[in-house]
Design a protein around this motif. Structure first.
Motif, PDB file in Angstrom:
ATOM      1  N   GLU A 139       4.466  32.311   6.871  1.00 57.65           N
ATOM      2  CA  GLU A 139       5.898  33.159   8.021  1.00 57.65           C
ATOM      3  C   GLU A 139       5.605  33.187   8.435  1.00 57.65           C
ATOM      4  O   GLU A 139       6.312  32.503  10.109  1.00 57.65           O
ATOM      5  CB  GLU A 139       6.684  34.903   7.027  1.00 57.65           C
ATOM      6  CG  GLU A 139       7.399  34.098   5.747  1.00 57.65           C
ATOM      7  CD  GLU A 139       8.318  33.322   5.436  1.00 57.65           C
ATOM      8  OE1 GLU A 139       9.540  33.166   6.616  1.00 57.65           O
ATOM      9  OE2 GLU A 139       8.493  32.020   4.392  1.00 57.65           O
TER      10      GLU A 139
ATOM     11  N   ASN B 248       6.986  30.784  12.123  1.00 56.70           N
ATOM     12  CA  ASN B 248       7.264  30.971  13.462  1.00 56.70           C
ATOM     13  C   ASN B 248       6.461  30.759  14.721  1.00 56.70           C
ATOM     14  O   ASN B 248       7.518  30.354  15.476  1.00 56.70           O
ATOM     15  CB  ASN B 248       7.067  33.147  13.100  1.00 56.70           C
ATOM     16  CG  ASN B 248       8.161  33.442  12.702  1.00 56.70           C
ATOM     17  OD1 ASN B 248       8.944  33.085  11.333  1.00 56.70           O
ATOM     18  ND2 ASN B 248       8.723  34.907  12.315  1.00 56.70           N
TER      19      ASN B 248
ATOM     20  N   GLY C 258      11.062  36.493   6.370  1.00 60.83           N
ATOM     21  CA  GLY C 258       9.950  35.932   7.473  1.00 60.83           C
ATOM     22  C   GLY C 258       9.535  37.171   8.317  1.00 60.83           C
ATOM     23  O   GLY C 258       8.888  37.501   7.605  1.00 60.83           O
TER      24      GLY C 258
ATOM     25  N   HIS D 226      13.453  27.904   5.722  1.00 61.48           N
ATOM     26  CA  HIS D 226      13.253  29.433   6.169  1.00 61.48           C
ATOM     27  C   HIS D 226      13.530  29.969   4.722  1.00 61.48           C
ATOM     28  O   HIS D 226      14.194  31.318   4.353  1.00 61.48           O
ATOM     29  CB  HIS D 226      14.293  29.786   7.031  1.00 61.48           C
ATOM     30  CG  HIS D 226      13.742  29.553   8.646  1.00 61.48           C
ATOM     31  ND1 HIS D 226      13.632  30.678   9.647  1.00 61.48           N
ATOM     32  CD2 HIS D 226      13.858  28.267   9.214  1.00 61.48           C
ATOM     33  CE1 HIS D 226      13.195  29.523  10.625  1.00 61.48           C
ATOM     34  NE2 HIS D 226      13.262  28.110   9.950  1.00 61.48           N
TER      35      HIS D 226
HETATM   36 MG    MG Z   1      11.120  32.881  10.108  1.00 65.04          MG
END
Ligand code: MG
Ligand code: ADP
Length: 637
Positions: A35, A39, A129, A262
C-alpha cells in the motif's frame, strides 16, 4: 496559524477503521508495504504528469524513485518518494478523513459480521490503503513537501483518536512515511520488517511491476570481513501489460490488479490483449470479483488508466470504457498518442473510439465465455454487476444482441435460479408467441399480484424484473429472437387458443351486455383516477386489477422520473374487473336494482383501492380508504 503544531481528531469513520487496523483484523500484514509503495508510485506518476503539463513547474523529475530505509536499532522502516507530495491542507483532508463513499455502510456491515473471516473479507473488499501501516506500526510519522512549495508538513499519529500536524522548514520534495514498528511476532503474522530479505521478498511479491525503481541500501560483507553499503533496486519494473501473455503468472496479474484498483481482493477475470496495425496498444483489463460500494454513485471512480508508451497519463479514463462497464479496471497503453492529450480530445479521437469498441467487445466476449463455461463465476459476476450491465441494453445498441445473451433474470420457472432469455424461449408453451415479464419492487409482490393470475392458470412462465433499470430496457429493447417482450400489466391479455376463444366468445358477449351499465357508471365515479373500466380476461381469483395501455409509463417509471426532477403528467390507468368474482357480480346487481348511489360509489372506490394494494402500489388517500373499509366491516359484525 499554519506554522503551529496542531492536534486534530480523525473523522469518526476514519477513527473506526484505524481501530480495526490497530487491532488487525486482517491477517496478511505484509500488504502494508504494498500500500505504501503503491501510494509512492502514484505520487511519482502524478509529479511526472504535472511537470509534463506545466513546463514552468520547478521540479526535478530526472530520478523519480522510491527508497526504502531501515534503522534496525531504532526499529523504523521508512518508505520515501520524491513525488508530488502534499500540502498541509491535503494532509489533513486526505489522511485525516476517509472520503470513499460507502464507508459508513462498510462499518455497519463490519459491526454486524460475526466472525473474523467475514470481517477480513469485508475490509479486503474495501481496501484501507495508508491506514494499513497501523497493522505493523505503533507510531507513524509522515513528512511531505508538495512539489513547487518551499515548506513541508509533518504528520504523526499512534492510530488513536488524534494526530498532530506541524509545518516544517526543511523537507525534501515528496513524501517519507516512517513506521515505528511493533515488535515482530510470529503468532500475529508480524514479520521482522527491518530484515533485508523480508523486505526483498515482499517487494518482489507485491510490487515488482511498479514502473519506478524501488531502492534499498544493503550491507555487503566482503572477503576480509569488511562491510560496505550498496544500493540495490528491488523490483524489475517490467510493465506487465508489455510482457507476452504466456509469461505472466496469475499471481503477478493479481498484484497488479490490486495496485491499479486499490482493491484488496483478487479479480474475477483477467483480460490481456494487444492491438496491432495502424494504432498500436496493449490492454490489461480486470473484472473485479465484487462491486465497489460506489458503483451507483455519480462520484464513483470509473474507467481504466491510460498510459502512453509506459508513461502514466490519466486515471479513470472514461473515453476507453462505456459507463455501463465502469467497474472494469486496468491499463491501456496506447503507443501513438501525444503525452499531453486531454480528456476532451480523447473523447473525440477516432482511434480511441475504435480501441474502446474492441475493448468492449472483448470484455463482453469474456463474460459470455464465463457464462457458458463457468456458471458459478458467472453467477458472481451477474450478482455484482448485472444491474450496471443492464444499462448497456439502453445505451449500447451496437452490442445489444451480445448483452441479451449475457443477461439473466429471475423467473417464475425457478424460485432460486435465474434464467437467460434463450432458456425462457426454450420453455415456451405451444401456441405462446410472446415473452411475458412483470416488473415490481420485489419478487413476492410481483408473484402475488393479480396480473399474474391468468399466466399462472395457463402455466405460462413470466420473467420477474425487480431492478429499477429493468423497466427502461424492456421498453427499449422490445423483443428478443423475434418475440415481443410483453408486460403482464399492460394492454389486453388474451392467452386463449383459437378454439377456446370461439367457445368463450358467446359468454363474453353476454357479459359485456350485462355489465355495460355498471362499467359506464364506474368509469364516471372513478374518472379522476382511471381512464376506463373494463371486464378482465386476466383475472381468475382477484376481483380487480389496474393495468396500463401498451405504451403508458408504468407507476415505477413515473415515480423514477419525478424523483429525477422531471415534470411528468399523471398517467391514468385502466381498471379491470373480474365478473366471476362475487363482489363484482354483487355490485352489478346492486347497481341494477338502484342501490344507494353513495354506498355503491364507495364500493367502487374500495375495489379500485384493493387493486392498487394488490400490485404493491400506493393509495392516493390511504386514511379515506381505511375509514370506508372500517365502516363496512363494522356493519358486518
Ligand atoms: Mg493507496
Ligand atoms: P488511495 O491510494 O486508495 O487513494 P490511500 O489511503 O492509500 O488511498 O491514500 C490516501 C491518499 O493520501 C492518496 O489518495 C493520496 O492523495 C495521499 N497520499 C498517500 N500517500 C502519498 C504519497 N506518498 N505521496 C502523496 N500523496 C499520498
Amino acid at each position: 496559524m499554519n506554522d503551529q503544531t496542531e492536534t486534530l481528531e480523525f473523522q469518526a469513520e476514519a477513527r473506526q477503521l484505524l481501530q480495526l487496523m490497530v487491532h488487525s483484523i486482517y491477517s496478511n500484514k505484509d500488504v502494508f508495504l504494498r500500500e505504501l509503495i503503491s501510494n509512492a508510485s502514484d505520487a511519482l506518476d502524478k509529479l511526472r504528469l504535472a511537470a509534463l503539463v506545466d513546463k514552468d513547474l520547478a521540479v526535478d523529475i530526472d530520478d523519480l524513485h522510491v527508497a526504502i530505509e531501515v534503522d534496525r536499532e531504532a526499529r523504523t522502516l521508512t518508505v520515501r518518494d520524491n513525488g508530488v507530495g502534499m500540502t498541509r491542507d491535503e494532509v489533513v483532508s486526505v489522511i485525516g478523513t476517509i472520503a470513499k463513499s460507502g464507508t459508513a455502510e462498510l462499518l455497519r456491515q463490519l459491526r454486524e459480521a460475526k466472525d473474523a473471516g467475514a470481517s477480513q473479507e469485508l475490509i479486503g473488499q474495501f481496501g484501507v490503503g495508508f491506514y494499513a501501516a497501523f497493522m505493523v506500526a505503533e507510531k507513524v510519522v509522515l513528512v511531505t513537501r508538495r512539489a513547487g512549495e518551499s515548506g513541508g508538513t509533518r504528520w504523526e499519529s499512534d492510530g488513536g483518536g488524534t494526530y498532530t500536524v506541524a509545518t516544517v522548514d526543511e523537507a525534501p520534495q515528496g513524501t517519507a512515511v516512517t513506521l515505528h514498528l511493533k515488535p515482530a511476532d510470529a503468532e500475529d503474522n508480524l514479520h521482522d520488517y527491518t530484515a533485508e530479505w523480508t523486505i526483498r521478498e515482499i517487494v518482489k511479491r507485491y510490487s515488482d511491476f511498479i514502473a519506478h525503481p524501488i531502492r534499498m541500501a544493503v550491507q555487503r560483507t566482503g572477503e576480509g570481513d569488511e562491510t560496505s553499503t550498496e544500493t540495490v533496486t528491488l523490483n524489475s519494473m517490467k510493465a506487465l501489460w508489455a510482457r507476452p501473455r504466456g509469461e505472466v503468472e496469475p499471481a503477478e496479474y493479481h498484484e497488479f490488479y490490486k495496485h491499479v484498483s486499490h482493491d484488496w481482493a483478487d479479480p474475477l477475470e483477467t483480460i490481456h490483449m494487444r492491438g496491432e496495425g495502424t494504432f498500436e496498444y496493449e490492454a490489461l483489463l480486470f473484472i473485479p470479483s465484487h462491486a465497489p460500494l460506489d458503483l451507483f454513485s455519480p462520484q464513483g471512480r470509473r474507467g481504466v488508466q491510460l498510459y502512453v508508451k509506459r508513461v502514466f497519463i490519466m486515471d479513470d479514463c472514461d473515453a476507453l470504457m462505456p459507463n455501463y462497464l465502469r467497474f472494469v479496471k486496468g491499463v491501456v497503453d496506447a503507443h501513438d498518442l501525444s503525452l499531453n492529450i486531454s480528456r476532451e480530445i480523447l473523447q473525440q479521437d477516432r482511434q480511441i473510439r475504435a480501441v474502446r469498441r474492441r475493448l468492449v467487445k472483448k470484455v463482453l466476449a469474456t463474460v459470455k465465455e464465463v457464462k457458458t463455461g463457468q456458471p458459478e463465476r458467472y453467477r458472481t459476476f451477474w450478482t455484482e454487476f448485472g444491474p450496471a450491465v443492464k444499462e448497456g441494453l439502453i445505451d449500447d445498441t451496437d452490442n445489444r444482441d451480445t448483452l441479451l445473451e449475457i443477461l439473466s433474470v429471475a423467473s417464475t420457472h425457478d424460485q432460486a435460479e435465474l434464467t437467460d432469455l434463450a432458456g425462457y424461449v426454450g420453455r415456451m408453451k405451444d401456441g405462446q408467441t410472446d415473452i411475458y415479464y412483470a416488473t415490481g419492487e420485489n419478487r413476492a409482490t410481483i408473484e402475488n399480484s393479480p396480473h399474474m393470475e391468468a399466466f399462472r392458470a395457463k402455466g405460462y412462465e413470466v420473467l420477474l424484473l425487480t431492478d429499477p433499470v429493468d423497466e427502461v430496457w424492456v421498453e427499449q429493447v422490445g423483443s428478443y429472437d423475434g418475440r415481443t417482450l410483453r408486460s403482464v400489466a399492460k394492454g389486453q391479455v388474451d392467452l386463449d387458443t383459437e378454439e377456446e376463444r370461439t367457445e368463450a366468445e358467446a359468454e363474453r358477449e353476454r357479459q359485456r351486455a350485462e355489465y355495460a351499465d355498471l362499467l359506464g357508471w364506474m368509469g364516471g365515479v372513478l374518472t379522476d383516477s382511471v381512464k376506463e373500466v373494463r371486464l378482465s380476461t386476466r383475472l381468475t381469483t382477484s376481483p380487480a386489477c389496474v393495468v396500463g395501455d401498451a405504451h403508458d409509463l408504468t407507476p415505477t417509471l413515473e415515480k423514477m422520473y419525478r424523483a429525477m426532477g422531471h415534470e411528468v403528467p399523471k398517467v391514468k390507468r385502466i381498471l379491470e374487473v373480474n365478473p366471476g368474482h362475487p363482489l363484482v357480480a354483487g355490485l352489478r346487481k346492486a347497481h341494477e336494482q338502484g342501490g344507494t348511489e353513495a354506498s355503491l360509489a364507495e364500493t367502487a372506490e374500495l375495489l379500485y383501492g384493493m387493486a392498487l394494494l394488490a400490485e404493491g402500489g400506493d393509495l392516493a388517500d390511504p386514511s379515506r380508504f381505511a375509514r370506508i373499509l372500517a365502516d363496512r366491516l363494522a356493519r358486518t359484525l
